[in-house]
Design a protein around this motif. Structure first.
Motif, mmCIF file in Angstrom:
data_model
loop_
_atom_site.group_PDB
_atom_site.id
_atom_site.type_symbol
_atom_site.label_atom_id
_atom_site.label_comp_id
_atom_site.label_asym_id
_atom_site.label_seq_id
_atom_site.Cartn_x
_atom_site.Cartn_y
_atom_site.Cartn_z
ATOM 1 N N HIS A 36 1.471 15.515 14.765
ATOM 2 C CA HIS A 36 2.572 14.996 14.173
ATOM 3 C C HIS A 36 2.363 14.244 12.863
ATOM 4 C CE1 HIS A 36 0.521 11.680 16.555
ATOM 5 N NE2 HIS A 36 1.174 10.878 15.871
ATOM 6 N N ASP A 37 3.436 14.211 12.136
ATOM 7 C CA ASP A 37 3.230 13.683 10.862
ATOM 8 C C ASP A 37 3.187 11.906 11.026
ATOM 9 O OD1 ASP A 37 3.633 15.860 9.873
ATOM 10 O OD2 ASP A 37 5.717 15.692 9.061
ATOM 11 N N ILE A 38 2.417 11.159 10.053
ATOM 12 C CA ILE A 38 2.361 9.670 10.314
ATOM 13 C C ILE A 38 2.801 9.169 8.988
ATOM 14 C CG2 ILE A 38 0.746 7.636 10.735
ATOM 15 C CD1 ILE A 38 -1.016 9.943 12.049
ATOM 16 N N GLU A 39 3.387 8.160 8.837
ATOM 17 C CA GLU A 39 3.646 7.285 7.929
ATOM 18 C C GLU A 39 3.443 5.911 8.109
ATOM 19 O OE1 GLU A 39 7.248 7.489 5.097
ATOM 20 O OE2 GLU A 39 7.554 5.702 6.179
ATOM 21 N N TYR A 40 2.439 5.347 7.148
ATOM 22 C CA TYR A 40 2.137 4.125 7.258
ATOM 23 C C TYR A 40 2.735 3.162 5.947
ATOM 24 C CZ TYR A 40 -2.059 6.014 9.818
ATOM 25 O OH TYR A 40 -2.752 6.709 10.671
ATOM 26 N N ILE A 41 2.957 2.148 6.191
ATOM 27 C CA ILE A 41 3.564 1.045 5.509
ATOM 28 C C ILE A 41 2.414 -0.174 5.500
ATOM 29 C CG2 ILE A 41 6.137 1.573 5.553
ATOM 30 C CD1 ILE A 41 6.463 -0.842 7.423
ATOM 31 N N GLY A 92 4.898 0.598 -1.264
ATOM 32 C CA GLY A 92 4.116 1.887 -1.162
ATOM 33 C C GLY A 92 3.918 2.444 0.423
ATOM 34 N N ARG A 93 4.037 3.549 0.379
ATOM 35 C CA ARG A 93 3.771 4.702 1.620
ATOM 36 C C ARG A 93 2.688 5.546 1.767
ATOM 37 N NH1 ARG A 93 7.059 0.993 2.682
ATOM 38 N NH2 ARG A 93 8.874 1.097 3.202
ATOM 39 N N THR A 94 2.235 5.689 2.879
ATOM 40 C CA THR A 94 0.970 6.833 2.872
ATOM 41 C C THR A 94 1.721 7.769 4.028
ATOM 42 O OG1 THR A 94 -0.766 5.379 2.311
ATOM 43 C CG2 THR A 94 -1.237 7.275 3.587
ATOM 44 N N LEU A 139 -5.193 4.304 -1.133
ATOM 45 C CA LEU A 139 -3.990 4.338 -0.206
ATOM 46 C C LEU A 139 -3.323 3.295 0.065
ATOM 47 C CD1 LEU A 139 -5.254 6.471 2.811
ATOM 48 C CD2 LEU A 139 -4.036 7.500 0.586
ATOM 49 N N PRO A 140 -1.917 2.978 -0.185
ATOM 50 C CA PRO A 140 -1.348 1.572 -0.205
ATOM 51 C C PRO A 140 -1.267 1.040 1.080
ATOM 52 C CG PRO A 140 0.524 3.476 -0.568
ATOM 53 C CD PRO A 140 -0.937 4.073 -0.436
ATOM 54 N N ALA A 141 -1.440 2.116 1.968
ATOM 55 C CA ALA A 141 -1.506 1.378 3.471
ATOM 56 C C ALA A 141 -2.290 2.749 4.403
ATOM 57 C CB ALA A 141 -0.127 1.401 4.075
ATOM 58 N N PRO A 142 -2.808 2.556 5.120
ATOM 59 C CA PRO A 142 -3.251 1.101 5.773
ATOM 60 C C PRO A 142 -4.252 0.507 4.894
ATOM 61 C CG PRO A 142 -4.183 2.842 7.085
ATOM 62 C CD PRO A 142 -3.645 3.547 5.955
#
Length: 160
Positions: free
Chosen positions: A3-8, A67-69, A123-126
């Motif tokens: 699955h796709d992941i988005e980190y903030i 920011g998002r990764t 990366l802005p996150a994590p």
């Protein structure tokens, strides 16, 4: 299925708070400067001085908070206002951690993506810092490295 992941950023609330404070100080300074009125107290003068410093700080803090990764089967994408960077898994040569700061022994830890082309980016996150600890930083770093290793094949270097 992967699955796709988005980190903030874990520090998002802190950065929004400081962006708000900086915006208020900047607006106060701009108001006082536009009206041409000099502050009557030393506190007013201090607020104006801080406001001049807050003018460039407010947008930067908001930029950090937004920011998002994004991680998917193709690679890693960094999304920020006015900036987007993408690295496909096969373009990545290393995934390392930058230790930044060191003021009184406190450091920020950012994940750095290095590409075969010689470019690199954070990366802005994590990320984790004294301003806001991300208790899942190590787990998320391992997840990213694992995704890269799976997509890149047996030649991928997965640091300890």
């Amino acid at each position: 299925m992967v699955h796709d992941i988005e980190y903030i950023p874990a520090q998002q609330r802190t950065w929004w708070t400081w962006a708000g404070v900086a915006t208020v100080l900047a607006l106060y300074t701009l108001y006082v400067s536009t009206v041409g009125r000099r502050p009557d107290t030393s506190i007013g003068s201090l607020l104006v001085a801080l406001g001049w410093m807050a003018i460039p700080a407010a947008p930067w803090l908001a930029w950090m908070a937004l920011g998002r990764t994004r991680i998917n089967t193709d690679g890693i994408q960094v999304v920020r206002p006015l900036l987007s960077r993408t690295a496909r898994w096969h373009e990545i040569s290393a995934i390392d951690v930058d230790q930044v700061g060191g003021y009184r022994g406190s450091y920020d830890y950012w994940i750095r993506i290095s590409c075969h082309s010689g470019t690199s980016f954070r990366l802005p996150a994590p990320m984790t810092s004294h301003a806001g600890r991300d208790p899942l930083f190590d787990e998320r770093l391992q997840e990213i490295r694992h995704r890269w290793s799976e997509a890149h094949g047996p030649t991928a270097r997965e640091p300890e």
